[in-house]
Design an enzyme around this catalytic site. Sequence first.
Site, PDB file in Angstrom:
ATOM      1  N   ASP A   1       2.668   5.891  -3.066  1.00 38.25           N
ATOM      2  CA  ASP A   1       3.761   6.719  -3.553  1.00 38.25           C
ATOM      3  C   ASP A   1       3.716   6.861  -5.072  1.00 38.25           C
ATOM      4  OD1 ASP A   1       6.199   8.216  -3.313  1.00 38.25           O
ATOM      5  OD2 ASP A   1       7.276   6.461  -4.030  1.00 38.25           O
TER       6      ASP A   1
ATOM      7  N   VAL B   1       0.786   8.862  -7.087  1.00 36.75           N
ATOM      8  CA  VAL B   1       0.523  10.284  -6.848  1.00 36.75           C
ATOM      9  C   VAL B   1       1.455  11.141  -7.703  1.00 36.75           C
ATOM     10  CG1 VAL B   1       0.442  12.118  -5.111  1.00 36.75           C
ATOM     11  CG2 VAL B   1      -0.416   9.849  -4.562  1.00 36.75           C
TER      12      VAL B   1
ATOM     13  N   PRO C   1      -7.982   7.144  -5.939  1.00 36.46           N
ATOM     14  CA  PRO C   1      -9.427   6.937  -6.069  1.00 36.46           C
ATOM     15  C   PRO C   1     -10.036   6.257  -4.859  1.00 36.46           C
ATOM     16  CG  PRO C   1      -8.229   5.354  -7.401  1.00 36.46           C
ATOM     17  CD  PRO C   1      -7.214   6.327  -6.883  1.00 36.46           C
TER      18      PRO C   1
ATOM     19  N   GLY D   1       4.510   9.861  -8.793  1.00 33.58           N
ATOM     20  CA  GLY D   1       5.505   8.951  -9.324  1.00 33.58           C
ATOM     21  C   GLY D   1       6.297   8.311  -8.204  1.00 33.58           C
TER      22      GLY D   1
ATOM     23  N   ARG E   1       0.829  -1.201   0.000  1.00 33.23           N
ATOM     24  CA  ARG E   1       0.000   0.000   0.000  1.00 33.23           C
ATOM     25  C   ARG E   1       0.863   1.252   0.000  1.00 33.23           C
ATOM     26  NH1 ARG E   1      -4.075   2.384   4.597  1.00 33.23           N
ATOM     27  NH2 ARG E   1      -4.914   4.062   3.295  1.00 33.23           N
TER      28      ARG E   1
END
Length: 340
Positions: free
Chosen positions: A81, A84, A171, A86, A76
């Site tokens: 990371d 968002v 999302p 890269g 996760r």
Amino acid sequence: MRKTESVMTFSPLVVLALSLFTIAIVEAAVTLQPPVKLQWQYYKRNTSCPDAEVYIRHQIEQYWKQDKSITPKLLRLLYSDCFVTGCDASILLDGPNSEKTAPQNRGLGGFALIDKIKQVLEQRCPGVVSCADILNLATRDAVHLAGAPSYPVYTGRRDGMSSSSASVDLPSPSIPLSKALAYFKSKGLDVLDFATLLGAHSLGKTHCSFVEDRLYNFGNTGKPDPNMDPAFAAEMRKLCPPRTKKGQSDPLVFLNPESGSNYKFTETFYQGVLSYKSVLGVDQQLLFSNDTLDITQEFAANFEDMRRSFALSMNRMGNIDVLTGYAGEIRRNCRVVNKK
């Protein structure tokens, strides 16, 4: 065609499914394309820290023996990371308005382990190994211990120098399938990557707050999600009672109750999707298109195909918008940018 160090062969049904997504297939072989900016065994070949990957692997193996939940935590963390700004380790930066403080990132873990690995590497070869590479390599090793095949991680990433919660656009777990697929496509990934990377939900936990809409008020109907098995929904409501009071606790539940605390990749995640027993709405929606349904059925029946596909997709995710050359920096402490 995707290239890697070795050819990964899929069953005929997966080959048929893959062909739907315009992925080149030759004699049932699907391979990875090495990223242009990164290198294979960068630290061994180009730096004063040739054993960097050995040090990282040792730390992960030692930690995993004590706490197997580190695998979903690192998965996760890496996802949060890379998706968002890269794969630049910006998620590791501290600060009142940093990415890690965004609501979507509530409950992230694994930071202390990355800190420990960084400290070990700084003692042996200071200023050489980036936090971004550490996160990618550590996740690869933890995933392998949990039952997925090891996969090539090309290295040479540098670390980002800023982090903002405003940039976090991850999302919702209830996002419609069409928007979820569009989101992955915007990151350079395809529908196979999407269906495969959701397999990370084979292990780990999520907060009840990410599930309660499916249990109590799906689509503002005041009713449960009709795409959830009624008996399974009843079980979930026992674990996730309605939150009606301010300050009420937000329990954690397993994303894949069939595997639970084993923290192993298994076909039960995809089998649960087919049985309408997914915890998260985005997982259940794998049945809502012919493409993702075909993949789900294949992975549920032939889990080795999923394991191989997971290796391919994890490699691709780790290459999103990397920093190399003179971009970014090599942080001495993964939580703060270097002082000028």
